[in-house]
Motif scaffolding. Structure first.
Motif, PDB file in Angstrom:
ATOM      1  N   VAL A   1      -5.414  -7.297   6.901  1.00 23.01           N
ATOM      2  CA  VAL A   1      -6.375  -7.284   5.804  1.00 23.01           C
ATOM      3  C   VAL A   1      -7.626  -8.072   6.168  1.00 23.01           C
ATOM      4  O   VAL A   1      -8.739  -7.680   5.801  1.00 23.01           O
ATOM      5  CB  VAL A   1      -5.720  -7.809   4.504  1.00 23.01           C
ATOM      6  CG1 VAL A   1      -6.746  -7.968   3.397  1.00 23.01           C
ATOM      7  CG2 VAL A   1      -4.601  -6.852   4.064  1.00 23.01           C
TER       8      VAL A   1
ATOM      9  N   TRP B   1      -9.389  -5.398   8.583  1.00 20.04           N
ATOM     10  CA  TRP B   1      -9.715  -4.094   7.994  1.00 20.04           C
ATOM     11  C   TRP B   1     -10.293  -4.196   6.588  1.00 20.04           C
ATOM     12  O   TRP B   1     -10.836  -3.236   6.081  1.00 20.04           O
ATOM     13  CB  TRP B   1      -8.461  -3.212   7.946  1.00 20.04           C
ATOM     14  CG  TRP B   1      -8.062  -2.622   9.257  1.00 20.04           C
ATOM     15  CD1 TRP B   1      -7.725  -3.291  10.403  1.00 20.04           C
ATOM     16  CD2 TRP B   1      -7.944  -1.243   9.573  1.00 20.04           C
ATOM     17  NE1 TRP B   1      -7.394  -2.415  11.385  1.00 20.04           N
ATOM     18  CE2 TRP B   1      -7.524  -1.144  10.906  1.00 20.04           C
ATOM     19  CE3 TRP B   1      -8.132  -0.072   8.837  1.00 20.04           C
ATOM     20  CZ2 TRP B   1      -7.296   0.078  11.533  1.00 20.04           C
ATOM     21  CZ3 TRP B   1      -7.903   1.151   9.465  1.00 20.04           C
ATOM     22  CH2 TRP B   1      -7.497   1.215  10.797  1.00 20.04           C
TER      23      TRP B   1
ATOM     24  N   PRO C   1      -7.304  -2.832   1.300  1.00 18.68           N
ATOM     25  CA  PRO C   1      -7.020  -1.391   1.388  1.00 18.68           C
ATOM     26  C   PRO C   1      -7.598  -0.643   0.198  1.00 18.68           C
ATOM     27  O   PRO C   1      -7.795  -1.212  -0.880  1.00 18.68           O
ATOM     28  CB  PRO C   1      -5.491  -1.331   1.394  1.00 18.68           C
ATOM     29  CG  PRO C   1      -5.049  -2.595   0.745  1.00 18.68           C
ATOM     30  CD  PRO C   1      -6.094  -3.623   1.056  1.00 18.68           C
ATOM     31  N   ASP C   2      -7.856   0.646   0.404  1.00 16.66           N
ATOM     32  CA  ASP C   2      -8.334   1.492  -0.689  1.00 16.66           C
ATOM     33  C   ASP C   2      -7.247   1.692  -1.734  1.00 16.66           C
ATOM     34  O   ASP C   2      -7.526   1.756  -2.929  1.00 16.66           O
ATOM     35  CB  ASP C   2      -8.823   2.838  -0.147  1.00 16.66           C
ATOM     36  CG  ASP C   2     -10.038   2.668   0.745  1.00 16.66           C
ATOM     37  OD1 ASP C   2     -11.040   2.089   0.277  1.00 16.66           O
ATOM     38  OD2 ASP C   2      -9.975   3.081   1.911  1.00 16.66           O
TER      39      ASP C   2
ATOM     40  N   SER D   1      -2.790   0.702  -2.398  1.00 11.96           N
ATOM     41  CA  SER D   1      -1.566   0.077  -1.897  1.00 11.96           C
ATOM     42  C   SER D   1      -0.417   0.446  -2.826  1.00 11.96           C
ATOM     43  O   SER D   1      -0.625   0.781  -3.998  1.00 11.96           O
ATOM     44  CB  SER D   1      -1.716  -1.441  -1.799  1.00 11.96           C
ATOM     45  OG  SER D   1      -1.931  -2.007  -3.075  1.00 11.96           O
TER      46      SER D   1
ATOM     47  N   THR E   1      -3.224   1.739   2.409  1.00 15.54           N
ATOM     48  CA  THR E   1      -3.941   2.935   2.853  1.00 15.54           C
ATOM     49  C   THR E   1      -5.438   2.696   2.865  1.00 15.54           C
ATOM     50  O   THR E   1      -6.009   2.184   1.896  1.00 15.54           O
ATOM     51  CB  THR E   1      -3.609   4.139   1.954  1.00 15.54           C
ATOM     52  OG1 THR E   1      -2.193   4.368   2.016  1.00 15.54           O
ATOM     53  CG2 THR E   1      -4.337   5.386   2.408  1.00 15.54           C
ATOM     54  N   TYR E   2      -6.040   3.065   3.981  1.00 19.51           N
ATOM     55  CA  TYR E   2      -7.488   2.982   4.183  1.00 19.51           C
ATOM     56  C   TYR E   2      -8.018   4.395   4.370  1.00 19.51           C
ATOM     57  O   TYR E   2      -7.470   5.167   5.156  1.00 19.51           O
ATOM     58  CB  TYR E   2      -7.808   2.154   5.430  1.00 19.51           C
ATOM     59  CG  TYR E   2      -7.363   0.715   5.314  1.00 19.51           C
ATOM     60  CD1 TYR E   2      -8.236  -0.262   4.868  1.00 19.51           C
ATOM     61  CD2 TYR E   2      -6.064   0.335   5.642  1.00 19.51           C
ATOM     62  CE1 TYR E   2      -7.842  -1.588   4.753  1.00 19.51           C
ATOM     63  CE2 TYR E   2      -5.652  -0.983   5.531  1.00 19.51           C
ATOM     64  CZ  TYR E   2      -6.547  -1.937   5.085  1.00 19.51           C
ATOM     65  OH  TYR E   2      -6.147  -3.243   4.957  1.00 19.51           O
ATOM     66  N   SER E   3      -9.083   4.732   3.659  1.00 17.95           N
ATOM     67  CA  SER E   3      -9.684   6.065   3.763  1.00 17.95           C
ATOM     68  C   SER E   3     -11.136   5.947   4.189  1.00 17.95           C
ATOM     69  O   SER E   3     -11.851   5.046   3.735  1.00 17.95           O
ATOM     70  CB  SER E   3      -9.611   6.786   2.413  1.00 17.95           C
ATOM     71  OG  SER E   3      -8.270   6.953   2.028  1.00 17.95           O
ATOM     72  N   ARG E   4     -11.540   6.853   5.043  1.00 21.80           N
ATOM     73  CA  ARG E   4     -12.924   6.872   5.524  1.00 21.80           C
ATOM     74  C   ARG E   4     -13.434   8.309   5.483  1.00 21.80           C
ATOM     75  O   ARG E   4     -12.747   9.243   5.901  1.00 21.80           O
ATOM     76  CB  ARG E   4     -12.971   6.336   6.959  1.00 21.80           C
ATOM     77  CG  ARG E   4     -14.347   6.327   7.562  1.00 21.80           C
ATOM     78  CD  ARG E   4     -14.366   5.696   8.943  1.00 21.80           C
ATOM     79  NE  ARG E   4     -13.559   6.469   9.872  1.00 21.80           N
ATOM     80  CZ  ARG E   4     -12.795   5.943  10.815  1.00 21.80           C
ATOM     81  NH1 ARG E   4     -12.689   4.652  10.936  1.00 21.80           N
ATOM     82  NH2 ARG E   4     -12.115   6.715  11.629  1.00 21.80           N
TER      83      ARG E   4
ATOM     84  N   LYS F   1      -7.546   9.104   7.015  1.00 21.59           N
ATOM     85  CA  LYS F   1      -6.710   8.323   6.100  1.00 21.59           C
ATOM     86  C   LYS F   1      -5.632   7.659   6.942  1.00 21.59           C
ATOM     87  O   LYS F   1      -4.857   8.339   7.624  1.00 21.59           O
ATOM     88  CB  LYS F   1      -6.089   9.237   5.051  1.00 21.59           C
ATOM     89  CG  LYS F   1      -5.251   8.518   4.030  1.00 21.59           C
ATOM     90  CD  LYS F   1      -4.878   9.483   2.916  1.00 21.59           C
ATOM     91  CE  LYS F   1      -3.420   9.404   2.621  1.00 21.59           C
ATOM     92  NZ  LYS F   1      -3.002  10.301   1.556  1.00 21.59           N
TER      93      LYS F   1
ATOM     94  N   THR G   1      -2.491   4.819   6.963  1.00 22.74           N
ATOM     95  CA  THR G   1      -1.558   4.060   6.139  1.00 22.74           C
ATOM     96  C   THR G   1      -0.700   3.169   7.040  1.00 22.74           C
ATOM     97  O   THR G   1      -0.120   3.638   8.017  1.00 22.74           O
ATOM     98  CB  THR G   1      -0.652   4.999   5.326  1.00 22.74           C
ATOM     99  OG1 THR G   1      -1.475   5.814   4.490  1.00 22.74           O
ATOM    100  CG2 THR G   1       0.338   4.219   4.468  1.00 22.74           C
TER     101      THR G   1
END
Length: 98
Positions: free
Chosen positions: A38, A41, A44-45, A47, A58-61, A77, A79
């Motif tokens: 964390v 990064w 997260p977007d 959790s 989960t991280y999304s771009r 995406k 995770t």
């Protein structure tokens, strides 16, 4: 128009090798503390916490590219699975995972 075809082919060709490099990068996080992930990064977007305490972060771009008036969209995406405060696995999907 020919230029657009060349750009799309180049992006697809580059994408063939990119997922493996991305996988190798993500693998370096396995075994590391959730707090380190964390810190690097960001939050997260999304959790999720399962009943057994396992967390999914989960991280999304999304990136948009303009190629001579044609808008191309890249998505990734990622995770991470966290158990007992440590990253134990990951998954990813999308054409922008590199």
């Amino acid at each position: 128009m020919k230029w657009i075809v060349v750009v799309v082919i180049a992006m697809l060709s580059a994408g063939c090798a990119s997922p493996e490099r991305y996988r190798e990068t993500l693998q370096t996080w396995v075994g590391k503390p959730e707090a380190d992930l964390v810190a690097e990064w960001g939050a997260p977007d999304t959790s999720y916490r399962a009943d057994d305490g396992t967390r999914l972060l989960t991280y999304s771009r999304v990136r948009k590219y303009n190629a001579e008036g044609v808008i191309l969209t890249g998505r990734c995406k990622t995770t991470f699975k966290v158990e007992q405060g440590k990253v134990t696995g990951f998954s990813f999907q999308g054409n922008e995972c590199k």
